[in-house]
Design a protein around this motif. Structure first.
Motif, PDB file in Angstrom:
ATOM      1  N   LYS A 182       0.844  -1.150   0.042  1.00 22.40           N
ATOM      2  CA  LYS A 182       0.010   0.072   0.085  1.00 22.40           C
ATOM      3  C   LYS A 182       0.723   1.115  -0.196  1.00 22.40           C
ATOM      4  N   ILE A 183       0.503   2.274  -0.757  1.00 20.52           N
ATOM      5  CA  ILE A 183       1.120   3.478  -0.851  1.00 20.52           C
ATOM      6  C   ILE A 183       0.771   4.163   0.510  1.00 20.52           C
ATOM      7  N   VAL A 184       2.052   4.642   1.275  1.00 17.04           N
ATOM      8  CA  VAL A 184       1.701   5.340   2.577  1.00 17.04           C
ATOM      9  C   VAL A 184       2.396   6.714   2.432  1.00 17.04           C
ATOM     10  N   ALA A 185       3.126   7.033   1.347  1.00 17.00           N
ATOM     11  CA  ALA A 185       3.773   8.468   1.161  1.00 17.00           C
ATOM     12  C   ALA A 185       3.804   8.776  -0.148  1.00 17.00           C
ATOM     13  N   TRP A 186       3.590  10.154  -0.529  1.00 17.50           N
ATOM     14  CA  TRP A 186       3.965  10.642  -1.758  1.00 17.50           C
ATOM     15  C   TRP A 186       5.076  11.696  -1.781  1.00 17.50           C
ATOM     16  N   GLN A 187       6.105  11.572  -2.669  1.00 18.19           N
ATOM     17  CA  GLN A 187       7.156  12.592  -2.547  1.00 18.19           C
ATOM     18  C   GLN A 187       7.309  13.106  -3.835  1.00 18.19           C
ATOM     19  N   VAL A 188       7.770  14.555  -3.762  1.00 17.68           N
ATOM     20  CA  VAL A 188       8.003  15.280  -5.180  1.00 17.68           C
ATOM     21  C   VAL A 188       9.189  15.965  -5.007  1.00 17.68           C
ATOM     22  N   ALA A 189       9.879  15.984  -5.970  1.00 11.35           N
ATOM     23  CA  ALA A 189      11.241  16.945  -6.188  1.00 11.35           C
ATOM     24  C   ALA A 189      10.900  18.025  -7.191  1.00 11.35           C
ATOM     25  N   LEU A 190      11.139  19.186  -6.495  1.00 14.52           N
ATOM     26  CA  LEU A 190      10.474  20.415  -7.191  1.00 14.52           C
ATOM     27  C   LEU A 190      11.764  21.386  -7.518  1.00 14.52           C
TER      28      LEU A 190
END
Length: 68
Positions: free
Chosen positions: A53-61
Motif C-alpha cells: 500500500k502507498i503510505v507516502a507521496w514525494q515530489v522533487a521540485l
C-alpha cells in the motif's frame, strides 16, 4: 535597461495524502523563506510502499524566484 534575474533551487516535499498535497506543502514552505516565488516544476514523483500500500507521496521540485 530593464529586466529581471531569477534563481532556481531544488527542494523535496513529502505528504501522506497525495502528490498534489506534496506539491502544495513544498510551495507553501518555500514561500516562507524565498521572496518573489514565481513558479515550480515537478521534476520527479515517487511513492513509498509498505505491505503493498502507498503510505507516502514525494515530489522533487525546482522552484523559481526573482532576485531583488
Amino acid at each position: 535597461m530593464s529586466g529581471s534575474v531569477a534563481r532556481i533551487t531544488q527542494i523535496s516535499a513529502r505528504s501522506d495524502v497525495s502528490f498534489d498535497d506534496a506539491v502544495k506543502t513544498g510551495i507553501e514552505r518555500a514561500s516562507e523563506t524565498l521572496r518573489n516565488l514565481t513558479g515550480a516544476w515537478v521534476k520527479e514523483q515517487k511513492v513509498e510502499v509498505r505491505d503493498g500500500k502507498i503510505v507516502a507521496w514525494q515530489v522533487a521540485l525546482e522552484v523559481t524566484f526573482v532576485l531583488d
